[in-house]
Design an enzyme around this catalytic site. Structure first.
Site, PDB file in Angstrom:
ATOM      1  N   GLY A 157       0.827  -1.211   0.000  1.00  0.00           N
ATOM      2  CA  GLY A 157       0.000   0.000   0.000  1.00  0.00           C
ATOM      3  C   GLY A 157       0.851   1.245   0.000  1.00  0.00           C
ATOM      4  N   SER A 158       0.798   2.014  -1.091  1.00  0.00           N
ATOM      5  CA  SER A 158       1.679   3.169  -1.256  1.00  0.00           C
ATOM      6  C   SER A 158       0.974   4.494  -0.986  1.00  0.00           C
ATOM      7  CB  SER A 158       2.273   3.184  -2.670  1.00  0.00           C
ATOM      8  OG  SER A 158       1.243   3.119  -3.647  1.00  0.00           O
ATOM      9  N   GLY A 179       0.990   3.852   4.464  1.00  0.00           N
ATOM     10  CA  GLY A 179       1.844   2.743   4.073  1.00  0.00           C
ATOM     11  C   GLY A 179       3.258   3.205   3.759  1.00  0.00           C
ATOM     12  N   GLY A 236      -2.703   2.818  16.749  1.00  0.00           N
ATOM     13  CA  GLY A 236      -2.261   3.753  17.765  1.00  0.00           C
ATOM     14  C   GLY A 236      -2.101   5.142  17.184  1.00  0.00           C
ATOM     15  N   LYS A 285     -12.329   5.011  17.528  1.00  0.00           N
ATOM     16  CA  LYS A 285     -11.777   6.366  17.680  1.00  0.00           C
ATOM     17  C   LYS A 285     -12.060   7.193  16.430  1.00  0.00           C
ATOM     18  CE  LYS A 285      -8.132   6.318  14.794  1.00  0.00           C
ATOM     19  NZ  LYS A 285      -7.764   7.355  13.798  1.00  0.00           N
ATOM     20  N   THR A 339      -6.523  12.157  17.193  1.00  0.00           N
ATOM     21  CA  THR A 339      -7.391  12.418  16.045  1.00  0.00           C
ATOM     22  C   THR A 339      -8.632  13.227  16.407  1.00  0.00           C
ATOM     23  OG1 THR A 339      -8.497  10.284  16.330  1.00  0.00           O
ATOM     24  CG2 THR A 339      -6.633  10.352  14.839  1.00  0.00           C
ATOM     25  N   SER A 352      -6.363  15.005  11.012  1.00  0.00           N
ATOM     26  CA  SER A 352      -7.197  13.812  10.935  1.00  0.00           C
ATOM     27  C   SER A 352      -8.331  14.011   9.941  1.00  0.00           C
ATOM     28  CB  SER A 352      -7.774  13.490  12.318  1.00  0.00           C
ATOM     29  OG  SER A 352      -8.862  12.599  12.208  1.00  0.00           O
ATOM     30  N   ARG A 353      -8.453  13.102   8.953  1.00  0.00           N
ATOM     31  CA  ARG A 353      -9.564  13.176   8.000  1.00  0.00           C
ATOM     32  C   ARG A 353     -10.900  13.059   8.715  1.00  0.00           C
ATOM     33  NH1 ARG A 353      -6.538   9.257   4.781  1.00  0.00           N
ATOM     34  NH2 ARG A 353      -5.464  10.272   3.050  1.00  0.00           N
ATOM     35  N   GLU A 373     -12.464   6.653   7.251  1.00  0.00           N
ATOM     36  CA  GLU A 373     -12.797   5.326   7.783  1.00  0.00           C
ATOM     37  C   GLU A 373     -13.971   5.372   8.752  1.00  0.00           C
ATOM     38  OE1 GLU A 373     -11.898   2.445   6.923  1.00  0.00           O
ATOM     39  OE2 GLU A 373      -9.801   2.347   6.306  1.00  0.00           O
TER      40      GLU A 373
END
Length: 328
Positions: free
Chosen positions: A11-12, A16, A137, A192, A249, A255-256, A278
């Site tokens: 995963g780039s 990642g 984490g 979270k 976050t 944080s998205r 997510e």
């Protein structure tokens, strides 16, 4: 036999690439970043820079880049740094190339939406002959790649395996704590994100720092209840993968999930790509798991309904503040 260990990060994306970079900083073991975008992988190998994901960062000389999955045949440790909803597909795609003795680590922070299963359970199904663990984490990708001091938790069913793998992957700037509680580590990592959206809503609606502190505290209680109900340990959620990551976050626009919550409150929906958040996927799944296990999770439930368009932010706040008084 050589003592050199071979690690492949799949995963780039930003996380990642950052993980691969920090693993390679020590230069003691062989680390490869495996991606599927030929143009990107060639650029990374030539320039040692990933300007879109990690601007201003020069990647270590010891880090190799490839799109050839045969590199997995000799890997001792494989880290799947793809989104939670893509972990099943990635594991199935790369399964034919895996070293039979390889240890598999999920670096996603989510729950599979279609099944409600934790990612290590998904990997145990798709890769039944491998040990599957979870890394989670507080750690932004840019801080990892810059070599800032960061600590995370790595969980396997076997605490001894977690400890051995943590020793391989840890370095001077990246400290990994071993855990034997993959349930607690993954519930903390997934929930979270949901609570970070709630914290972003608090920020965007200008509800104040006191409200955010209360939300973090009560959200932690929700995490703990669900983790225990699913066979995990409450203490795990109060550690790095739960409380630690939530504090990070739930208070930063890096944080998205937090930014998405801010956008929800401000009505600026185009500022964040929801497909990359997510917590959007985890909220409804967490709500379903809570109902399945008979766990009260009012904050997560409210976030899920706000995201689904079933509840307005003002109504959600009113609902939470007028719930029956209970003991803490």
């Amino acid at each position: 036999m050589s003592d050199v260990k071979k690690t492949v990060v799949v995963g780039s994306g930003s996380f990642g690439t950052a993980l691969a970079a920090v693993f390679a900083l020590e230069g003691e073991d062989e680390v490869t970043l495996l991606g599927r975008n030929a143009v990107l992988m060639e650029m990374l190998a030539e320039t040692r820079e990933h300007p879109k994901a990690l601007p201003g960062i020069t990647l270590p000389k010891a880090l190799d880049f490839t799109m050839d999955p045969s590199v997995l045949e000799a890997a001792d440790t494989i880290v799947l740094a793809v989104p939670a909803q893509a972990q099943r597909a990635a594991s199935l795609y790369y399964a034919p190339y895996l070293n039979p003795e390889a240890v598999i680590i999920s670096a996603s922070k989510g729950i599979e939406r279609s099944t409600g299963r934790l990612i290590t359970d998904v990997l145990n199904e798709t890769l039944p002959h491998h040990h599957a663990g979870a890394l989670s984490g507080p750690g932004f990708a840019i801080d990892l790649a810059r070599g800032k001091p960061i600590a995370m938790a790595l969980a396997f069913r076997s605490r001894a395996l977690a400890r051995d793998t943590a020793e391989i992957l840890s370095g001077r700037t990246f400290r990994i704590y071993a855990s034997g509680d993959p349930v607690g580590v993954q519930i903390g990592g997934a929930l979270k994100n949901v609570l970070a959206i709630a914290c972003g809503i608090v920020e965007g609606a200008e509800l104040g720092e006191s409200a955010r502190a209360a939300l973090i505290s009560r959200g932690l209680a929700e995490m703990s209840r669900l983790a225990v109900a699913m066979g995990g340990e409450a203490d795990t959620v109060r550690g790095l993968s739960g409380l630690g990551d939530l504090v990070l976050t739930g208070s930063s626009r890096q944080s998205r999930n937090f930014r998405y919550g801010v956008a929800l409150a401000e009505g600026n929906f185009d500022s964040v790509n929801a497909a990359l958040v997510e917590g959007v996927y985890s909220a409804s799944v967490a709500n379903e798991l809570a109902a399945e296990h008979g766990v009260q999770m009012p904050i997560s439930n409210a976030v899920a309904r706000v995201l689904d368009g079933k509840l307005g932010i003002a109504d959600a706040l009113d609902e939470l503040m007028t719930r029956p008084i209970t003991t803490e």
